[in-house]
Design an enzyme around this catalytic site. Structure first.
Site, PDB file in Angstrom:
ATOM      1  N   LYS A   8      47.470  46.983  38.096  1.00  0.00           N
ATOM      2  CA  LYS A   8      46.345  47.820  37.675  1.00  0.00           C
ATOM      3  C   LYS A   8      45.767  48.511  38.902  1.00  0.00           C
ATOM      4  O   LYS A   8      45.996  48.095  40.056  1.00  0.00           O
ATOM      5  CB  LYS A   8      45.274  47.008  36.948  1.00  0.00           C
ATOM      6  CG  LYS A   8      44.662  45.861  37.755  1.00  0.00           C
ATOM      7  CD  LYS A   8      43.483  46.282  38.614  1.00  0.00           C
ATOM      8  CE  LYS A   8      42.886  45.104  39.396  1.00  0.00           C
ATOM      9  NZ  LYS A   8      42.208  45.527  40.632  1.00  0.00           N
ATOM     10  N   ALA A  96      47.333  43.470  47.888  1.00  0.00           N
ATOM     11  CA  ALA A  96      47.452  44.929  47.874  1.00  0.00           C
ATOM     12  C   ALA A  96      46.464  45.614  46.947  1.00  0.00           C
ATOM     13  O   ALA A  96      46.498  46.828  46.780  1.00  0.00           O
ATOM     14  CB  ALA A  96      48.876  45.310  47.461  1.00  0.00           C
ATOM     15  N   GLY A 100      48.575  41.960  40.975  1.00  0.00           N
ATOM     16  CA  GLY A 100      49.861  41.454  40.524  1.00  0.00           C
ATOM     17  C   GLY A 100      49.854  39.974  40.209  1.00  0.00           C
ATOM     18  O   GLY A 100      50.384  39.542  39.178  1.00  0.00           O
ATOM     19  N   ASP A 135      39.819  38.853  37.767  1.00  0.00           N
ATOM     20  CA  ASP A 135      40.375  39.993  37.030  1.00  0.00           C
ATOM     21  C   ASP A 135      41.522  39.612  36.099  1.00  0.00           C
ATOM     22  O   ASP A 135      42.121  40.481  35.465  1.00  0.00           O
ATOM     23  CB  ASP A 135      40.809  41.105  37.986  1.00  0.00           C
ATOM     24  CG  ASP A 135      41.851  40.663  38.994  1.00  0.00           C
ATOM     25  OD1 ASP A 135      42.193  39.466  39.013  1.00  0.00           O
ATOM     26  OD2 ASP A 135      42.318  41.509  39.773  1.00  0.00           O
TER      27      ASP A 135
END
Length: 272
Positions: A8, A96, A100, A135
């Site tokens: 995302k 990052a 993920g 998240d």
């Protein structure tokens, strides 16, 4: 069962205030992109986890797929005497800002719910996902949302970027969440994010910001140079995503920038 946990991006990330529990209240829009890992889970007598692709740093038991399995096994009677074999092929860069690992954990919950017929609703799965990370719950329904509080509470939000072309560039700089927050001074945005997102896409730059950029673009000039290149190549809007080092550019039409970033991980494709 084989599935493909996706990344995302954050469109805007305002860090509003520090909470008494040490976390921060934020506001952002989470938007799914199709840069994916691959996760296969099959029922088995015992539990086993293996991975391939990118090397996953740290203690294996901190992996959110493993935590998802134990979370359900310890609370769902139908899983009490069942094992599972996991194979995670890691493609999405870590540290990052792409979520993920959170996606892997959330997709693990969804697969386990299906293969063991736990009959958990999306609301139930989101409650479990929030125990894995702030998240993770986003990836249960996996559609654009406005997020607030710790980034784990969501509102329906009408933002349609279908057909726009996105390029994500990761310069292989691992930024921990603690490092990212160390340079942040919480404050309310001059223009609330929901209002700013009403502007045309090509007017977002300079108005819709990621509050982590102010410190990290200075600390890591490569990130700032990447963002500058995306704008020079015609991006309507470019930003760092999350607290990590990945920078994305949104374009009106398809572009191929592999030649501009030969040494970086890059994904490009259309938004849904």
């Amino acid at each position: 069962m084989l599935t493909f946990p996706n990344a995302k991006i954050n469109i805007g990330l305002n860090i509003i205030e520090k909470r008494p529990d040490g976390f921060h209240n934020i506001e952002s829009v989470f938007y799914p992109v199709n840069w994916c890992d691959a996760l296969e889970i099959v029922p088995a007598k015992q539990f086993h986890f293996q991975s391939s692709g990118l090397s996953i740093p740290g203690d294996q038991h901190s992996n959110l797929c493993i935590k998802a399995y134990h979370l359900l096994r310890n609370s769902q009677p139908r899983m009490a005497h069942n094992g599972a074999h996991f194979h995670l092929h890691k493609v999405i860069p870590m540290g990052a800002g792409l979520g993920g690992g959170s996606a892997d954990g959330a997709f693990a919950l969804k697969i386990l719910n299906e293969i063991f017929e736990l009959e958990l609703s999306n609301t139930d799965l989101q409650k479990y996902a929030r125990q894995l990370g702030s998240d993770c719950a986003f990836f249960i329904e996996n559609r654009p949302v406005f997020c607030f509080h710790k980034g784990d509470e969501f509102e329906e939000f009408s933002l349609n970027l279908t057909g726009k072309f996105i390029i994500l560039v990761n310069p292989a700089i691992h930024i921990s969440t603690a490092e990212a927050y160390a340079g942040v001074y919480p404050k309310k945005a001059e223009i609330p994010l929901k209002e700013a997102l009403k502007l045309p896409l090509d007017k977002w730059g300079g108005v819709i910001k990621n509050d982590f950029e102010e410190n990290l673009l200075w600390k890591y000039p490569t990130i700032g140079a990447t963002k500058k290149t995306l704008y020079e190549q015609g991006a309507l809007y470019a930003s760092m995503t999350g607290s990590g080092s990945t920078v994305y550019g949104i374009f009106e039409t398809e572009k191929d920038l592999k030649a501009q970033f030969p040494d970086f991980a890059l994904w490009q494709g259309y938004l849904n």
